[in-house]
Design an enzyme around this catalytic site. Structure first.
Site, PDB file in Angstrom:
ATOM      1  N   ARG A  50     -15.920 -31.418  19.232  1.00 33.91           N
ATOM      2  CA  ARG A  50     -14.849 -31.506  18.138  1.00 33.91           C
ATOM      3  C   ARG A  50     -13.611 -30.541  18.646  1.00 33.91           C
ATOM      4  O   ARG A  50     -13.985 -29.630  19.720  1.00 33.91           O
ATOM      5  CB  ARG A  50     -15.385 -30.743  16.916  1.00 33.91           C
ATOM      6  CG  ARG A  50     -16.264 -29.499  17.105  1.00 33.91           C
ATOM      7  CD  ARG A  50     -15.376 -28.289  16.617  1.00 33.91           C
ATOM      8  NE  ARG A  50     -16.195 -27.051  16.853  1.00 33.91           N
ATOM      9  CZ  ARG A  50     -15.846 -26.240  18.129  1.00 33.91           C
ATOM     10  NH1 ARG A  50     -14.996 -26.942  19.034  1.00 33.91           N
ATOM     11  NH2 ARG A  50     -16.509 -25.121  18.133  1.00 33.91           N
ATOM     12  N   GLU A  56     -11.348 -20.099  12.635  1.00 36.65           N
ATOM     13  CA  GLU A  56     -12.343 -19.715  13.937  1.00 36.65           C
ATOM     14  C   GLU A  56     -13.421 -18.547  13.266  1.00 36.65           C
ATOM     15  O   GLU A  56     -12.549 -17.485  12.684  1.00 36.65           O
ATOM     16  CB  GLU A  56     -11.416 -19.253  14.819  1.00 36.65           C
ATOM     17  CG  GLU A  56     -11.865 -19.881  16.211  1.00 36.65           C
ATOM     18  CD  GLU A  56     -12.299 -21.320  16.181  1.00 36.65           C
ATOM     19  OE1 GLU A  56     -13.027 -21.967  15.926  1.00 36.65           O
ATOM     20  OE2 GLU A  56     -11.074 -22.067  16.320  1.00 36.65           O
ATOM     21  N   HIS A  57     -14.398 -18.575  13.660  1.00 33.72           N
ATOM     22  CA  HIS A  57     -15.325 -17.638  13.379  1.00 33.72           C
ATOM     23  C   HIS A  57     -15.245 -17.167  12.058  1.00 33.72           C
ATOM     24  O   HIS A  57     -15.790 -16.018  11.660  1.00 33.72           O
ATOM     25  CB  HIS A  57     -15.180 -16.287  14.166  1.00 33.72           C
ATOM     26  CG  HIS A  57     -15.303 -16.366  15.809  1.00 33.72           C
ATOM     27  ND1 HIS A  57     -16.633 -16.473  16.313  1.00 33.72           N
ATOM     28  CD2 HIS A  57     -14.598 -16.836  16.808  1.00 33.72           C
ATOM     29  CE1 HIS A  57     -16.688 -16.340  17.514  1.00 33.72           C
ATOM     30  NE2 HIS A  57     -15.394 -16.734  17.810  1.00 33.72           N
ATOM     31  N   ASP A  59     -17.084 -19.870  10.100  1.00 32.69           N
ATOM     32  CA  ASP A  59     -18.193 -20.418   9.136  1.00 32.69           C
ATOM     33  C   ASP A  59     -19.556 -19.853   8.780  1.00 32.69           C
ATOM     34  O   ASP A  59     -20.322 -20.136   7.859  1.00 32.69           O
ATOM     35  CB  ASP A  59     -18.573 -21.765  10.058  1.00 32.69           C
ATOM     36  CG  ASP A  59     -18.904 -21.619  11.456  1.00 32.69           C
ATOM     37  OD1 ASP A  59     -18.747 -20.205  12.144  1.00 32.69           O
ATOM     38  OD2 ASP A  59     -19.262 -22.508  12.146  1.00 32.69           O
ATOM     39  N   GLY A 152     -15.132 -24.503  24.656  1.00 28.26           N
ATOM     40  CA  GLY A 152     -15.102 -24.385  23.173  1.00 28.26           C
ATOM     41  C   GLY A 152     -14.577 -25.665  22.382  1.00 28.26           C
ATOM     42  O   GLY A 152     -14.311 -25.719  21.285  1.00 28.26           O
ATOM     43  N   SER A 154     -17.451 -27.817  22.093  1.00 25.15           N
ATOM     44  CA  SER A 154     -18.770 -28.008  21.434  1.00 25.15           C
ATOM     45  C   SER A 154     -19.639 -29.040  22.071  1.00 25.15           C
ATOM     46  O   SER A 154     -20.360 -29.816  21.612  1.00 25.15           O
ATOM     47  CB  SER A 154     -18.513 -28.368  19.871  1.00 25.15           C
ATOM     48  OG  SER A 154     -19.525 -28.541  19.079  1.00 25.15           O
ATOM     49  N   SER A 155     -19.631 -28.782  23.506  1.00 26.41           N
ATOM     50  CA  SER A 155     -20.640 -29.724  24.196  1.00 26.41           C
ATOM     51  C   SER A 155     -21.931 -29.337  24.115  1.00 26.41           C
ATOM     52  O   SER A 155     -22.861 -30.378  23.766  1.00 26.41           O
ATOM     53  CB  SER A 155     -20.248 -29.334  25.635  1.00 26.41           C
ATOM     54  OG  SER A 155     -20.505 -28.040  26.119  1.00 26.41           O
ATOM     55  N   ASP A 199     -19.684 -27.214  14.028  1.00 27.42           N
ATOM     56  CA  ASP A 199     -20.048 -28.182  15.229  1.00 27.42           C
ATOM     57  C   ASP A 199     -20.877 -29.204  14.821  1.00 27.42           C
ATOM     58  O   ASP A 199     -20.334 -30.549  15.116  1.00 27.42           O
ATOM     59  CB  ASP A 199     -20.489 -27.273  16.316  1.00 27.42           C
ATOM     60  CG  ASP A 199     -19.605 -26.008  16.663  1.00 27.42           C
ATOM     61  OD1 ASP A 199     -18.483 -25.850  16.033  1.00 27.42           O
ATOM     62  OD2 ASP A 199     -20.044 -25.354  17.360  1.00 27.42           O
ATOM     63  N   LYS A 243     -21.358 -19.103  25.095  1.00 37.26           N
ATOM     64  CA  LYS A 243     -21.604 -18.335  24.099  1.00 37.26           C
ATOM     65  C   LYS A 243     -22.994 -17.867  24.293  1.00 37.26           C
ATOM     66  O   LYS A 243     -23.555 -16.695  23.560  1.00 37.26           O
ATOM     67  CB  LYS A 243     -21.084 -18.617  22.886  1.00 37.26           C
ATOM     68  CG  LYS A 243     -21.871 -19.916  22.310  1.00 37.26           C
ATOM     69  CD  LYS A 243     -21.337 -20.228  20.774  1.00 37.26           C
ATOM     70  CE  LYS A 243     -21.873 -21.436  20.174  1.00 37.26           C
ATOM     71  NZ  LYS A 243     -21.804 -22.546  20.926  1.00 37.26           N
TER      72      LYS A 243
HETATM   73  C1  GLA Z   1     -18.952 -21.882  18.013  1.00 38.87           C
HETATM   74  C2  GLA Z   1     -20.093 -21.826  16.834  1.00 38.87           C
HETATM   75  C3  GLA Z   1     -19.350 -22.429  15.481  1.00 38.87           C
HETATM   76  C4  GLA Z   1     -18.187 -21.391  15.283  1.00 38.87           C
HETATM   77  C5  GLA Z   1     -17.136 -21.371  16.294  1.00 38.87           C
HETATM   78  C6  GLA Z   1     -16.321 -20.234  16.005  1.00 38.87           C
HETATM   79  O1  GLA Z   1     -18.517 -23.109  18.218  1.00 38.87           O
HETATM   80  O2  GLA Z   1     -21.133 -22.789  17.123  1.00 38.87           O
HETATM   81  O3  GLA Z   1     -20.277 -22.361  14.430  1.00 38.87           O
HETATM   82  O4  GLA Z   1     -18.703 -20.066  14.596  1.00 38.87           O
HETATM   83  O5  GLA Z   1     -17.794 -20.929  17.575  1.00 38.87           O
HETATM   84  O6  GLA Z   1     -15.249 -20.861  15.016  1.00 38.87           O
END
Ligand code: GLA
Length: 469
Positions: A50, A56-57, A59, A152, A154-155, A199, A243
């Protein structure tokens, strides 16, 4: 339209996959599967990555976000077996070695997460959810991922979601999309990162042609129709940020939780019951701008020390270490509560404004949306400190190259920027960004095809059955 939550993941006959690159890919995956396992796959699971347009940050603080699925995804060719083992192989075998694990002995390496650990998260989550601990079938799986790793986009979640999906289907089960998304958000935390649910929610609930406002508790996905005449372009800073391999992500989650509890305590709420900034805002019945004002009134800009936090919360330092600090944050000594809380409340407001502007079909919508994206990046950079020099440089180059708005997307500290560009200027934009960012750094120039591309809202997770014909 708000998605019907009881809807299950679509099961599509292979022969209905248009004769495009997607169909070719399934054929190639089949060949790889046959070569490795000596039999045909029974079905394929697919889960997309996605791009988050804004939000951002937030959820994990209980606030809505606004992502869309991208075309890049994880596809797994699978076959159920009567053995008690899962045999895992990857098309990119030079990067990702084969792995086997017994169904009742999943072994997730939290300290040094490997590709198979994400697969195991999804497998274990599904097995626990369906209570199949010792009765799950074995599987042969061949994995093919096209989401650039640590970028970033979401792999990791695409792999977790796809693994859960194939485990579900191999065991003859079908679950609604929202259940799958919730479950995958929880089981991805087995890796040790305390992510929110964005994600996984978009990977299951995305629909072609529309971005989604994702709300949590309960999970809900509402269509957001983007104005005509604009396109979104993704550009990768090529700074890899995993992360799960550093403490930054969990530190931010922790700072938000401590800010929540201090605000709650200062407002005479039962502070120990509060975990998320969104819950404290709700309990105090404040608007988002009022919540920002409250932060200015009750928190200070200087970082908080452990002892100051303990003093405010009337807690022993030992209890703070044992009960408040979490995986990967035991070493953290100072906490920027003012900055983190200000980002969260203001970013939550920007998401709502973004959705509102899209709904209004205002002729100046593109400029207004671009301004919100720029404010979001500034707040991520200065208040949340989740950007990095190369990414800031890339965002600036995108703006100078004709983007109406540009910002980091995903967790940050590297990875991609997303830019909003007038559709009729996309080609010009791509050329300029290539010249001014990628061509300047020879090691990055070769990556242009996969690192700089325009994208459209893509479809969500699916299961493909091989054609019966
Ligand atoms: C990662 C986390 C998400 C979200 C983003 C930042 O992708 O998996 O849940 O917190 O960082 O927006």
């Amino acid at each position: 339209m708000t998605l019907n939550m009881a809807e299950n993941v679509p099961v599509v006959d292979f022969q209905h996959v248009p004769q495009t690159a997607a169909a070719d890919r399934l054929k190639k995956l089949t060949e790889n599967f046959e070569k490795r396992f000596g039999c045909k796959p029974e079905f394929f699971g697919r889960a997309p990555g996605r791009v988050n347009l804004i939000g951002e940050h937030i959820d994990y603080c209980g606030y809505s976000v606004l992502p869309m699925a991208i075309e890049q995804d994880v596809v797994i060719a699978a076959a159920a077996t009567k053995s008690q083992e899962v045999l895992l192989s990857n098309v990119k075998s030079d990067l990702y070695s084969d792995f086997e694990f017994p169904i009742n002995n999943v072994d997730i390496n939290k300290d040094h997460p490997r590709w198979q650990d994400y697969f195991q998260c999804g497998f274990l989550g599904m097995v626990e959810h369906l209570q199949l601990q010792s009765t799950a079938c074995g599987m042969r799986c061949m994995v093919d991922g096209s989401v650039p790793p640590s970028s970033g986009l979401s792999s990791s979640s695409a792999l977790v979601c796809c693994s859960a999906l194939v485990t579900m289907h191999a065991n003859g089960q079908s679950l609604p999309k929202d259940k799958l998304a919730d479950m995958c958000a929880r089981c991805e935390r087995y890796i040790g990162t305390q992510g929110g649910g964005m994600d996984q929610a978009i990977s299951f609930m995305a629909q072609k042609g529309t971005a989604k406002l994702i709300e949590f508790n309960p999970l809900k996905a509402t269509d957001v129709y983007l104005p005509d005449g604009i396109s979104f372009v993704i550009s990768n800073s090529c700074v890899e940020m995993n992360k799960a391999a550093t403490s930054e992500f969990n530190t931010r989650v922790l700072e938000c939780r401590i800010a929540t509890q201090i605000l709650a305590k200062k407002k005479d709420l039962q502070w120990a019951n509060f975990q998320r900034l969104g819950d404290v805002q709700k309990a105090l019945n404040l608007s988002l701008p009022q919540a920002v004002e409250l932060v200015q009134k009750l928190l200070h800009k200087e970082p908080y020390t452990r002892s100051e936090i303990c003093q405010i919360l009337e807690m022993k330092e030992e209890d703070f270490v044992n009960n408040v600090l979490s995986a990967r944050t035991t070493h953290v000594q100072s906490f920027k509560l003012f900055q983190r809380a200000t980002h969260v409340f203001s970013e939550a407001g920007r998401v709502l404004s973004f959705k509102h502007i899209c709904d209004e079909a205002d002729p100046s919508a593109p400029q207004k949306l671009g301004a919100l994206m720029n404010e979001s990046h500034t707040s991520c950079r200065d208040m949340y400190e989740c950007s990095c020099t190369d990414l800031d440089n890339l965002v600036n180059i995108c703006l100078e190259s004709g983007a109406l708005g540009s910002r980091l997307t995903g967790a940050g500290w590297g990875g991609c920027a997303v830019s909003m560009v007038p559709t009729n200027e996309v080609m010009k934009f791509l050329v300029k960004v290539k010249e001014n960012f990628y061509d300047k750094i020879p090691s990055k120039a070769a990556l242009v095809g996969t690192s700089l591309f325009a994208t459209q809202p893509g479809s969500g997770a699916m299961i493909y059955l091989p054609s019966s014909s």
